[in-house]
Design an enzyme around this catalytic site. Structure first.
Site, PDB file in Angstrom:
ATOM      1  N   CYS A  89       0.688  -1.238   0.077  1.00 39.64           N
ATOM      2  CA  CYS A  89      -0.076  -0.179   0.026  1.00 39.64           C
ATOM      3  C   CYS A  89       0.732   1.431  -0.242  1.00 39.64           C
ATOM      4  O   CYS A  89       1.439   1.590  -0.502  1.00 39.64           O
ATOM      5  CB  CYS A  89      -0.497  -0.216   1.342  1.00 39.64           C
ATOM      6  SG  CYS A  89      -2.053   1.069   1.039  1.00 39.64           S
ATOM      7  N   ARG A 145     -13.396   6.144  -1.137  1.00 37.77           N
ATOM      8  CA  ARG A 145     -12.289   5.835  -0.557  1.00 37.77           C
ATOM      9  C   ARG A 145     -12.497   3.563  -1.462  1.00 37.77           C
ATOM     10  O   ARG A 145     -13.509   3.842  -1.185  1.00 37.77           O
ATOM     11  CB  ARG A 145     -11.738   5.986   0.551  1.00 37.77           C
ATOM     12  CG  ARG A 145     -10.374   5.599   1.419  1.00 37.77           C
ATOM     13  CD  ARG A 145     -10.370   6.243   2.830  1.00 37.77           C
ATOM     14  NE  ARG A 145      -9.512   5.767   3.238  1.00 37.77           N
ATOM     15  CZ  ARG A 145      -8.236   6.029   2.893  1.00 37.77           C
ATOM     16  NH1 ARG A 145      -7.868   7.524   2.931  1.00 37.77           N
ATOM     17  NH2 ARG A 145      -6.898   5.507   3.566  1.00 37.77           N
ATOM     18  N   HIS A 188      -3.231  -5.440   2.505  1.00 39.84           N
ATOM     19  CA  HIS A 188      -2.638  -5.608   3.832  1.00 39.84           C
ATOM     20  C   HIS A 188      -4.179  -6.983   4.064  1.00 39.84           C
ATOM     21  O   HIS A 188      -4.175  -7.701   3.572  1.00 39.84           O
ATOM     22  CB  HIS A 188      -2.907  -4.652   4.595  1.00 39.84           C
ATOM     23  CG  HIS A 188      -3.136  -3.334   4.449  1.00 39.84           C
ATOM     24  ND1 HIS A 188      -1.575  -2.642   4.705  1.00 39.84           N
ATOM     25  CD2 HIS A 188      -3.626  -2.226   3.809  1.00 39.84           C
ATOM     26  CE1 HIS A 188      -1.775  -1.898   4.193  1.00 39.84           C
ATOM     27  NE2 HIS A 188      -2.271  -1.106   3.777  1.00 39.84           N
TER      28      HIS A 188
HETATM   29  N1  GLN Z   1      -2.331   6.612   3.038  1.00 43.68           N
HETATM   30  C1  GLN Z   1      -2.076   5.946   1.462  1.00 43.68           C
HETATM   31  C2  GLN Z   1      -3.715   6.131   0.541  1.00 43.68           C
HETATM   32  O1  GLN Z   1      -4.699   6.116   1.733  1.00 43.68           O
HETATM   33  C3  GLN Z   1      -2.057   4.443   1.918  1.00 43.68           C
HETATM   34  C4  GLN Z   1      -2.621   3.978   2.799  1.00 43.68           C
HETATM   35  C5  GLN Z   1      -2.243   2.601   3.147  1.00 43.68           C
HETATM   36  O2  GLN Z   1      -0.584   2.269   3.347  1.00 43.68           O
HETATM   37  N2  GLN Z   1      -3.313   1.620   3.621  1.00 43.68           N
HETATM   38  O3  GLN Z   1      -4.062   5.489  -0.042  1.00 43.68           O
END
Ligand code: GLN
Length: 242
Positions: free
Chosen positions: A93, A129, A193
């Protein structure tokens, strides 16, 4: 035989159990009599990345990405040397995002990536999101298998030429994207993840094999009993209707 893992920014880049990936790599090595050394390195600490077989970096919120990106950038030449030397990379990520051109975060701040790959990432509005469990199909050589994970990112990653997987359920690189992550012969970058490796032992072994290749060439890994891991993945695939 020994697997040398470099775990970058272990104290800052670690979301939704990313550290579990390291635990799985250690355990799967231990069960096969392969020694596994894990070196953690964070801001300002000196390390030569090419001394390692695997470079691992987890995900992070925008704040952590802002904190580490200059330190990461200062290591760019050394990271390229490590790539040349055959080191493998597993990037989750926020870590994945920072190997591309840039990440434009939720507050419209531009965080420079290492610029090693062509992809770039821009944050979307809250309604888009990408959050939830994700199932993908991975094809490596002749083999195709399903993998599961959990994603939570505002970043929408575009211009990925060689994705890691095909999305079966969830989002991946962008809101409702057909593709997930980035992959080449040395690098897996993914939004998954979960942590990623416990429920996807095939991926764990792929990472171990590719990493050991640097110093030992083609290695045949002893089979392990993955009954529990497979059951855990099946439960999630069923829940997702895949
Ligand atoms: N901050 C980044 C986003 O929101 C990565 C988030 C993450 O590693 N889960 O895209």
């Amino acid at each position: 035989m020994k697997l040398k893992i470099l775990w970058m920014y272990h104290d800052l880049m670690d979301l939704y159990g990313d550290k579990g990936n390291i635990q799985v790599l250690k355990t799967r090595c231990f069960e096969r009599g392969i020694e596994c050394e894990v070196k953690t390195v964070s801001l300002g600490e000196v390390v030569d990345c090419k001394d390692y077989d695997l470079f691992f970096m987890g995900g992070g919120a925008d704040l952590e990405q802002t904190i580490i990106y200059e330190d990461l950038y200062a290591r760019k030449e050394n990271i390229l040397e490590a790539m040349d030397s055959g080191t493998n990379f597993l990037l989750i990520c926020g870590g994945y995002q920072l190997f591309g051109q840039y990440y434009l975060d939720q507050d419209h701040q531009k965080i420079d990536g290492l610029g090693i790959y062509d992809y770039y990432t821009e944050s979307t509005d809250r309604d888009h999101r990408c959050i939830g469990n994700i199932a993908v199909e991975v094809t490596i050589g002749q083999e195709t298998f399903k993998a599961v994970g959990f994603e939570n990112h505002g970043g929408q990653t575009k211009n990925v030429r060689t994705p890691f997987a095909r999305v079966l359920k969830g989002h991946g690189n962008e809101y409702k994207s057909p593709y997930e992550g980035f992959m080449n012969e040395q690098v897996i970058g993914t939004y998954m993840h979960g942590p990623l490796l416990p429920k996807n032992p095939k991926l764990a072994d792929l990472v171990i094999r590719r990493s050991l290749h640097k110093r030992y060439g083609d290695v045949v890994l002893q089979e392990l009993d993955d009954t529990l891991e497979d059951k855990a993945r099946e439960v999630m695939l069923k829940r997702l209707g895949v």
